[in-house]
Design an enzyme around this catalytic site. Sequence first.
Site, PDB file in Angstrom:
ATOM      1  N   ARG A  65       0.807  -1.219   0.000  1.00 29.38           N
ATOM      2  CA  ARG A  65       0.000   0.000   0.000  1.00 29.38           C
ATOM      3  C   ARG A  65       0.843   1.273   0.000  1.00 29.38           C
ATOM      4  O   ARG A  65       0.331   2.356  -0.282  1.00 29.38           O
ATOM      5  CB  ARG A  65      -0.943  -0.004   1.208  1.00 29.38           C
ATOM      6  CG  ARG A  65      -2.175  -0.877   1.000  1.00 29.38           C
ATOM      7  CD  ARG A  65      -3.059  -0.880   2.233  1.00 29.38           C
ATOM      8  NE  ARG A  65      -2.511  -1.739   3.281  1.00 29.38           N
ATOM      9  CZ  ARG A  65      -2.950  -1.759   4.532  1.00 29.38           C
ATOM     10  NH1 ARG A  65      -3.935  -0.950   4.894  1.00 29.38           N
ATOM     11  NH2 ARG A  65      -2.413  -2.570   5.422  1.00 29.38           N
ATOM     12  N   TYR A  67      38.096  24.103  -9.157  1.00 30.63           N
ATOM     13  CA  TYR A  67      37.992  22.848  -9.913  1.00 30.63           C
ATOM     14  C   TYR A  67      38.517  23.060 -11.321  1.00 30.63           C
ATOM     15  O   TYR A  67      38.060  23.953 -12.038  1.00 30.63           O
ATOM     16  CB  TYR A  67      36.528  22.412  -9.940  1.00 30.63           C
ATOM     17  CG  TYR A  67      36.277  21.073 -10.612  1.00 30.63           C
ATOM     18  CD1 TYR A  67      37.021  19.951 -10.296  1.00 30.63           C
ATOM     19  CD2 TYR A  67      35.253  20.939 -11.555  1.00 30.63           C
ATOM     20  CE1 TYR A  67      36.772  18.724 -10.895  1.00 30.63           C
ATOM     21  CE2 TYR A  67      34.990  19.723 -12.164  1.00 30.63           C
ATOM     22  CZ  TYR A  67      35.751  18.622 -11.836  1.00 30.63           C
ATOM     23  OH  TYR A  67      35.495  17.416 -12.443  1.00 30.63           O
TER      24      TYR A  67
END
Length: 465
Positions: free
Chosen positions: A15, A388
């Site tokens: 359910r 980065y």
Amino acid sequence: MSTVAVILAAGLGTRMKSRLPKVLHPILGDPSLLWVLRALPSDLGGAVVVVHHGKEQVERAIGAWQTAGLLPCPISTVDQGVPLGTGHALQACIPELDRLGAGQVVILCGDVPLTTPGTVQRLCASEALLLAMDLQTPGAYGRVLQHPDGRLAGLVEAKDATPEQLAVQRVNGGAYSLPWPALRLALLGLTNDNAQREYYLTDAVVGVAREIPVAVEVCEPEELAGMNSRHDQAALQAAAQRRIERHWMAEGVTFLHPGSILVGPRVHLHQDVILEPGVRLEGAVVVGEGTQIGQGTVITDSTLGPGVEVRPYCVIERALVGEGSKVGPFARLREGTELAEKVHIGNFVETKKAKLQRGAKANHLAYLGDTEVGEGTNIGAGVITCNYDGVNKHRTLIGRNVFIGSDTQLVAPLVIGDGVLIGAGSTITKDVPADALALSRAPQVNREGGAPRLRTRQRKGTGLS
């Protein structure tokens, strides 16, 4: 001989309509199964979690909780195999319970998260006890039948009950404490002669009750309510939140709009904390005395010191915020951020693995990643650490009392010395020594009367008159 807990967690939970195992669905950020395990006393001889559907996910979660130190006692798992009922689940545990030297077995359900530690402690201390609840509309819950003196007389599943039995409002909460020798014998004698063709644990419990008295304790319904649907999950979360709000309000915390604020079970709030509407605190969060958290802010696994002001709509995750600091509005502190005392992080500033020392400021539109910022340094609007290179992350080290002008790019790896002044609009690619003035700009050119001449050419080029 010792007391061992068995947690039933093998169900599919159809359910819930989810690929996530039912027992891993969260209540205020923590999975239901974690709530159950956390309620166990630390002096147990162990706990056995019965798994099957989503076994790998459940076992991974248990391993992570053990590593994080969230579990009070040793945990092992048993795979039930094809589930043939709750009695079958306990039958699958017989070898493990024997191995653990169980003398007493406490049985709980992994989808019943709000049983309090106090109630579990009473269960563990009892020789033979069943937890029940009284419901106005019992629905599909199994009914509890009692002798006139209150002892357990029988348990009947709703699908097998007579009309008279269905009228009983005392229902089985699915939590038991029973002596293992008697329970083991009853489990070995189970049959599946019932409407669902399953081996019922309740039949074994009744079998024990024929030999020794089994007491019945009635609990508040929310303590034994199960999570079988998304509606149940929402109701349990609301009940858990009300419980947590009552606790922290009694400790001197202000909830400005209790119905909209979500505070998880592992959150610790000090006196005079103020939580504004829409705040969500999840995981291991500590908030210091007198701190105010602004509307719509989400904080997970972080520590905030005393006297911090978090302005509205910030996101803080796995960060440390020092005493008297100011954050936001609309700031994001990502994992590894550490702010010392009286640091200012302003609107639309993002930090990640950034350490800012006392009194440092980044008030507008900046990104500080993989960086350390010294005491008293000011980061201007639009400044970014370019950490980065497409493959690796690099660090930027910024000294004390540095002034970095707006729209500056700091290309890591980079070291900026104490007392440096960097002019606005610069791109800094080399280390800057202490007290230096650093500039990196193309020269400005002013051409007298150039603007109207350019506009004339533009109009001709586009066909405009």
